[in-house]
Design a protein around this motif. Structure first.
Motif, PDB file in Angstrom:
ATOM      1  N   ALA A  20       0.832  -1.208   0.000  1.00  0.00           N
ATOM      2  CA  ALA A  20       0.000   0.000   0.000  1.00  0.00           C
ATOM      3  C   ALA A  20       0.867   1.259   0.000  1.00  0.00           C
ATOM      4  O   ALA A  20       0.594   2.219  -0.731  1.00  0.00           O
ATOM      5  N   PHE A  21       1.924   1.274   0.797  1.00  0.00           N
ATOM      6  CA  PHE A  21       2.815   2.435   0.847  1.00  0.00           C
ATOM      7  C   PHE A  21       3.444   2.690  -0.520  1.00  0.00           C
ATOM      8  O   PHE A  21       3.400   3.802  -1.044  1.00  0.00           O
ATOM      9  N   TYR A  22       4.050   1.653  -1.101  1.00  0.00           N
ATOM     10  CA  TYR A  22       4.765   1.839  -2.366  1.00  0.00           C
ATOM     11  C   TYR A  22       3.821   2.135  -3.535  1.00  0.00           C
ATOM     12  O   TYR A  22       4.151   2.935  -4.404  1.00  0.00           O
ATOM     13  N   VAL A  23       2.656   1.525  -3.553  1.00  0.00           N
ATOM     14  CA  VAL A  23       1.710   1.747  -4.654  1.00  0.00           C
ATOM     15  C   VAL A  23       0.933   3.045  -4.447  1.00  0.00           C
ATOM     16  O   VAL A  23       0.919   3.915  -5.317  1.00  0.00           O
ATOM     17  N   PHE A  28       4.350   3.492  -7.214  1.00  0.00           N
ATOM     18  CA  PHE A  28       4.918   2.340  -7.904  1.00  0.00           C
ATOM     19  C   PHE A  28       3.775   1.529  -8.531  1.00  0.00           C
ATOM     20  O   PHE A  28       2.649   1.546  -8.050  1.00  0.00           O
ATOM     21  N   ARG A  29       4.079   0.827  -9.589  1.00  0.00           N
ATOM     22  CA  ARG A  29       3.116  -0.030 -10.277  1.00  0.00           C
ATOM     23  C   ARG A  29       3.210  -1.449  -9.724  1.00  0.00           C
ATOM     24  O   ARG A  29       4.304  -2.018  -9.646  1.00  0.00           O
ATOM     25  N   LEU A  46       6.988  -4.735  -7.425  1.00  0.00           N
ATOM     26  CA  LEU A  46       6.511  -3.386  -7.725  1.00  0.00           C
ATOM     27  C   LEU A  46       7.575  -2.648  -8.525  1.00  0.00           C
ATOM     28  O   LEU A  46       8.767  -2.861  -8.317  1.00  0.00           O
ATOM     29  N   THR A  47       7.139  -1.741  -9.407  1.00  0.00           N
ATOM     30  CA  THR A  47       8.090  -1.023 -10.255  1.00  0.00           C
ATOM     31  C   THR A  47       7.844   0.481 -10.183  1.00  0.00           C
ATOM     32  O   THR A  47       6.711   0.931 -10.385  1.00  0.00           O
ATOM     33  N   SER A  54      12.705  -3.323 -10.725  1.00  0.00           N
ATOM     34  CA  SER A  54      11.600  -3.462  -9.783  1.00  0.00           C
ATOM     35  C   SER A  54      12.124  -3.744  -8.385  1.00  0.00           C
ATOM     36  O   SER A  54      13.288  -4.079  -8.202  1.00  0.00           O
ATOM     37  N   VAL A  55      11.227  -3.621  -7.406  1.00  0.00           N
ATOM     38  CA  VAL A  55      11.530  -4.080  -6.060  1.00  0.00           C
ATOM     39  C   VAL A  55      10.622  -5.264  -5.770  1.00  0.00           C
ATOM     40  O   VAL A  55       9.480  -5.311  -6.226  1.00  0.00           O
TER      41      VAL A  55
END
Length: 145
Positions: A20-23, A28-29, A46-47, A54-55
Motif C-alpha cells: 500500500a505504501f509503495y503503490v 509504484f506499479r 513493484l516497479t 523493480s523491487v
C-alpha cells in the motif's frame, strides 16, 4: 553480454502495508502479487514509474543459499533518479510521504536547498519499516535534451 539490474529485494514486516505504501503513496506499479506455493508466502513485485528495475517485497521468502535473510528496515542506499526534484517532492508529500526538504552535499556536510552542480539535489524518505530511500535529481539523458 549485458548484465542488467532488474530486481532489488526490500525486506518488510507486513506485505500488505508495504505494498500500500509503495503503490498508493510512492506511485509504484504493482506487477505481481502471487503466492510462492500453496499457503507458503507471497511474491510482491513493484516497479517505480519509468523504471526497468523493480523491487520485490520480502517477508517469509525461503532463505537463499549462502545469503542470510535481511532484517526488515535494514536496506539503505536505495536510490531513484528524477529530472525534477521539486515535482518529485510535491508528488510524494501530496501522497502523504514524509520526505526531507531538497538537500545538497556541501563542504560541511548535508545542507538544505539545491546544490550548484546539476547532480547535487537530493530528497530522503523511509518506508514504514525504515528502509531508506534517496531521490536524486539527475539531468535528462543527452538523447532527451
Amino acid at each position: 553480454m549485458d548484465w542488467t539490474l532488474e530486481v532489488v529485494v526490500v525486506p518488510v514486516t507486513d506485505l500488505d502495508r508495504a505494498k500500500a505504501f509503495y503503490v498508493d503513496q510512492c506511485g509504484f506499479r504493482a506487477e505481481i502479487d502471487a503466492p510462492f506455493f500453496e499457503d507458503v508466502g507471497r511474491f510482491v513485485q513493484l516497479t517505480p514509474p519509468g523504471s526497468r528495475c523493480s523491487v520485490v517485497l520480502e517477508s517469509g521468502m525461503p532463505e537463499s543459499p549462502g545469503q542470510p535473510r535481511m532484517a526488515p528496515g535494514s536496506m539503505r542506499g536505495l536510490q531513484l533518479c528524477v529530472t525534477d526534484i521539486e515535482a518529485a517532492r510535491a508528488e510524494l508529500t501530496g501522497r502523504g510521504v514524509d520526505v526531507t526538504p531538497v538537500m545538497h552535499v556541501s563542504a560541511s556536510g548535508w545542507a538544505e536547498g539545491r546544490g550548484e552542480a546539476g547532480w547535487n539535489c537530493f530528497l530522503f524518505f523511509q518506508d514504514p519499516d525504515g528502509n531508506g530511500w534517496t531521490i536524486q535529481e539527475a539531468p535528462a539523458p543527452l538523447t532527451e535534451r
